[in-house]
Design a protein around this motif. Structure first.
Motif, mmCIF file in Angstrom:
data_model
loop_
_atom_site.group_PDB
_atom_site.id
_atom_site.type_symbol
_atom_site.label_atom_id
_atom_site.label_comp_id
_atom_site.label_asym_id
_atom_site.label_seq_id
_atom_site.Cartn_x
_atom_site.Cartn_y
_atom_site.Cartn_z
ATOM 1 N N ALA A 233 0.812 -1.219 0.000
ATOM 2 C CA ALA A 233 0.000 0.000 0.000
ATOM 3 C C ALA A 233 0.844 1.266 0.000
ATOM 4 O O ALA A 233 0.511 2.240 -0.691
ATOM 5 C CB ALA A 233 -0.948 -0.009 1.197
ATOM 6 N N THR B 24 2.284 1.889 -3.434
ATOM 7 C CA THR B 24 1.183 2.169 -4.359
ATOM 8 C C THR B 24 0.654 3.579 -4.161
ATOM 9 O O THR B 24 0.434 4.329 -5.131
ATOM 10 C CB THR B 24 0.045 1.150 -4.130
ATOM 11 O OG1 THR B 24 0.550 -0.165 -4.360
ATOM 12 C CG2 THR B 24 -1.125 1.419 -5.048
ATOM 13 N N TYR B 25 0.458 3.932 -2.908
ATOM 14 C CA TYR B 25 -0.049 5.270 -2.594
ATOM 15 C C TYR B 25 0.878 6.353 -3.135
ATOM 16 O O TYR B 25 0.418 7.327 -3.755
ATOM 17 C CB TYR B 25 -0.212 5.422 -1.087
ATOM 18 C CG TYR B 25 -0.529 6.843 -0.661
ATOM 19 C CD1 TYR B 25 -1.835 7.312 -0.666
ATOM 20 C CD2 TYR B 25 0.488 7.712 -0.274
ATOM 21 C CE1 TYR B 25 -2.126 8.611 -0.296
ATOM 22 C CE2 TYR B 25 0.203 9.016 0.095
ATOM 23 C CZ TYR B 25 -1.097 9.467 0.080
ATOM 24 O OH TYR B 25 -1.364 10.755 0.435
ATOM 25 N N GLN C 271 -2.053 1.273 -10.144
ATOM 26 C CA GLN C 271 -3.513 1.268 -10.217
ATOM 27 C C GLN C 271 -4.063 -0.153 -10.127
ATOM 28 O O GLN C 271 -5.128 -0.390 -9.531
ATOM 29 C CB GLN C 271 -3.984 1.936 -11.515
ATOM 30 C CG GLN C 271 -3.752 3.435 -11.569
ATOM 31 C CD GLN C 271 -4.710 4.212 -10.662
ATOM 32 O OE1 GLN C 271 -5.368 3.651 -9.786
ATOM 33 N NE2 GLN C 271 -4.776 5.514 -10.855
ATOM 34 N N ARG D 138 -3.846 -1.117 -6.548
ATOM 35 C CA ARG D 138 -4.907 -0.407 -5.828
ATOM 36 C C ARG D 138 -6.217 -1.195 -5.896
ATOM 37 O O ARG D 138 -6.947 -1.298 -4.902
ATOM 38 C CB ARG D 138 -5.092 0.987 -6.422
ATOM 39 C CG ARG D 138 -6.195 1.793 -5.764
ATOM 40 C CD ARG D 138 -6.382 3.126 -6.449
ATOM 41 N NE ARG D 138 -7.263 4.001 -5.685
ATOM 42 C CZ ARG D 138 -7.468 5.278 -5.973
ATOM 43 N NH1 ARG D 138 -6.843 5.837 -7.005
ATOM 44 N NH2 ARG D 138 -8.281 6.008 -5.231
ATOM 45 N N SER E 112 -4.234 3.083 3.182
ATOM 46 C CA SER E 112 -5.008 2.072 2.447
ATOM 47 C C SER E 112 -6.477 2.451 2.370
ATOM 48 O O SER E 112 -7.165 2.130 1.392
ATOM 49 C CB SER E 112 -4.870 0.710 3.127
ATOM 50 O OG SER E 112 -3.554 0.217 3.031
ATOM 51 N N LEU F 219 -6.873 4.626 -0.632
ATOM 52 C CA LEU F 219 -6.745 3.855 -1.866
ATOM 53 C C LEU F 219 -8.017 3.070 -2.152
ATOM 54 O O LEU F 219 -8.425 2.931 -3.305
ATOM 55 C CB LEU F 219 -5.550 2.900 -1.758
ATOM 56 C CG LEU F 219 -4.161 3.531 -1.785
ATOM 57 C CD1 LEU F 219 -3.103 2.510 -1.395
ATOM 58 C CD2 LEU F 219 -3.854 4.123 -3.161
#
Length: 492
Positions: free
Chosen positions: A306, A309-310, A379, A382, A430, A433
């Motif tokens: 996370a 990704t964030y 993405q 996510r 998270s 997201l």
């Protein structure tokens, strides 16, 4: 110890005519004048304008307007500096916007005005909401009321600190990766990040458009519920606004959680979690069990991905959103020999180091040859993170976890180490997201120094009513929310 003036208490005093809106506003303005040299929660406030709003509220009260019709009539509220208020400076705690003043109200501000709220002023924040300590503000850091040598968290640090210190009974913040919940935990107040689309983003200066959400900070769950009820709802000016009707978040509930299933995500209780934080959170979970809740262990297997990704998605969107600040149309303008030099000088002088860092990273992950490797992949991850949450919510009604790995850290402790700063949001981002709702409520204090610890509740999309029910039950049977910083106990 003097009485703590919550939103509900302000309403009671006003309704019984024990105090006027002007007197109430003068009280909070006096606290701001006294505490601001130490805390720096506000970037600016206009006492004359606030008192004029108070006089209008008093006139409405005299004419028989009740709080049933205008639920915040005469109640002062602070506004984070990235939310537009007509005629007021809108700087996002940055130099690049110069003396720009907003020509319109954000939707949430329109709704606060319609409810009768008194807008006190502009609250400090990390520049463009990029940070976790409010140290990135171009106007200087905000200090934690529990220990002025420590951070109040960020990016809504000014909002959380002002509420905790009693400079205002409630405030609006924004949450892109934990920016309401983390400072609420650090300052010992309640912070609520609504479901993405539950509250209009029209008039919120964008950081990461698919993650940003406006929400309330307050001293009690009841106050947060009331503010959410006022600001929530569909807005045709925001294409991402949800059309679903707004339930009555303020409906009274009993401290009985029988039939409620709460999930304990195992990934949120690993290494890096401070022992005192884990102990307080686990005690709170057992308390909820004692109120009748069933506690089940669940897994969110993609949680380890996370953070990366964030920061790919958030920086990419920030790079695109902040491209508009170029010195051409408004804000700071530093002349150059050609447009490229004008852009470079304006943005070089106007943006702070953290904003520059995120723009550069976001531009990189969107650049030719790297888009698929970074942004597109992020993405996809996510989507997997969101699926983890939705799968968990087929088994439980809400999740219970820590808000932060540690309590508030010292000013300057992490500012030169971006990775350590980013890790403070590891339990909160998270939620953004996945587009779900989250709430922070005080659940304990460290022994020495005495610093707040927050309990995080996470709910499914549009599950705010469940979070508020659980949080109310916890608050009704504990007294953590009654504690006040020493400097906040002399007052009315």
């Amino acid at each position: 110890m003097t009485e703590r003036l919550t939103v509900q208490r302000c309403r009671e005093l006003l309704a019984r005519r024990e105090v006027s809106a002007r007197e109430l506003t003068q009280h909070f303005l006096a606290r701001i004048e006294r505490l601001e040299p130490r805390l720096h929660c506000f970037i600016e406030w206009d006492a004359a304008d606030a008192l004029a709003q108070a006089d209008a509220a008093d006139a409405a009260l005299k004419d028989g307007v009740t709080h049933d019709r205008r639920p915040l009539l005469g109640v002062p509220v602070g506004i984070k500096d990235n939310i537009a208020v007509r005629g007021q400076a809108l700087r996002c705690a940055s130099r690049i916007l110069g003396d720009f003043r907003s020509p319109y109200d954000a939707t949430v501000v329109e709704r606060l005005r319609a409810a009768g709220a008194i807008l006190l002023g502009r609250l400090n924040m990390d520049e463009f909401a990029m940070g976790s300590s409010t140290e990135n503000s171009a106007f200087g850091p905000t200090r934690n009321p529990w220990d002025p040598d420590r951070t109040p968290g960020g990016s809504s640090g000014g909002s959380a600190a002002a509420v905790a210190a009693g400079e205002c009974p409630a405030a609006l913040g924004s949450d892109t990766g934990g920016s309401i919940r983390q400072p609420a935990a650090f300052c010992g107040c309640v912070g609520l990040k609504p479901t993405y689309g539950r509250v209009s983003r029209y008039g919120l200066v964008a950081f990461a458009s698919s993650l940003d959400q406006i929400g309330p900070l307050a001293t009690t769950v009841e106050d947060a519920a009331l503010l959410l009820k006022v600001i929530a709802g569909h807005d045709p000016r925001d294409a991402t606004s949800l059309p679903d009707p707004v339930p009555d978040y303020t409906a009274p509930t009993e401290p009985d959680l029988r039939g409620v299933r709460l999930g304990l995500p195992r990934e949120y209780f690993g290494s890096g979690l401070a022992p005192e934080v884990e102990q307080s959170v686990r005690k709170a979970i057992e308390h909820l069990r004692g109120l009748g809740a069933e506690i089940l262990e669940v897994s969110l297997p993609h949680t380890p991905h996370a953070l990366a990704t964030y920061h790919v998605i958030a920086t990419a969107e920030a790079s695109a959103n902040l491209a508009r600040f170029d010195g051409i149309r408004y804000g700071l303008r530093v002349e150059g020999q050609d447009p490229i030099e004008l852009y470079e000088r304006t943005r070089g002088r106007g943006f702070g180091p953290e904003v520059k860092r995120r723009i550069i990273l976001g531009t990189f992950v969107l650049s030719s040859g790297y888009y698929d490797a970074y942004y597109l992949r992020a993405q996809k991850v996510r989507t997997l993170i969101r699926r983890d949450f939705l799968e968990a919510f087929t088994r439980v009604d809400a999740l219970v976890a820590p808000v932060t790995p540690t309590v508030a850290f010292r000013l300057g402790e992490k500012i030169s180490d971006p990775l350590q700063m980013y890790l403070t949001d590891v339990f909160t981002l998270s939620c953004n997201l996945a587009g779900i709702c989250g709430l922070s409520i005080p659940c304990g204090w460290t022994a020495s120094p005495c610093l707040p610890i927050g309990l995080q509740l996470l709910g499914p999309p549009l599950g705010e009513h469940t979070l508020l029910r659980v949080a109310r039950a916890y608050q009704l049977t504990t007294d953590w929310h009654r504690r006040q910083p020493p400097l906040a106990t002399d007052g009315f």
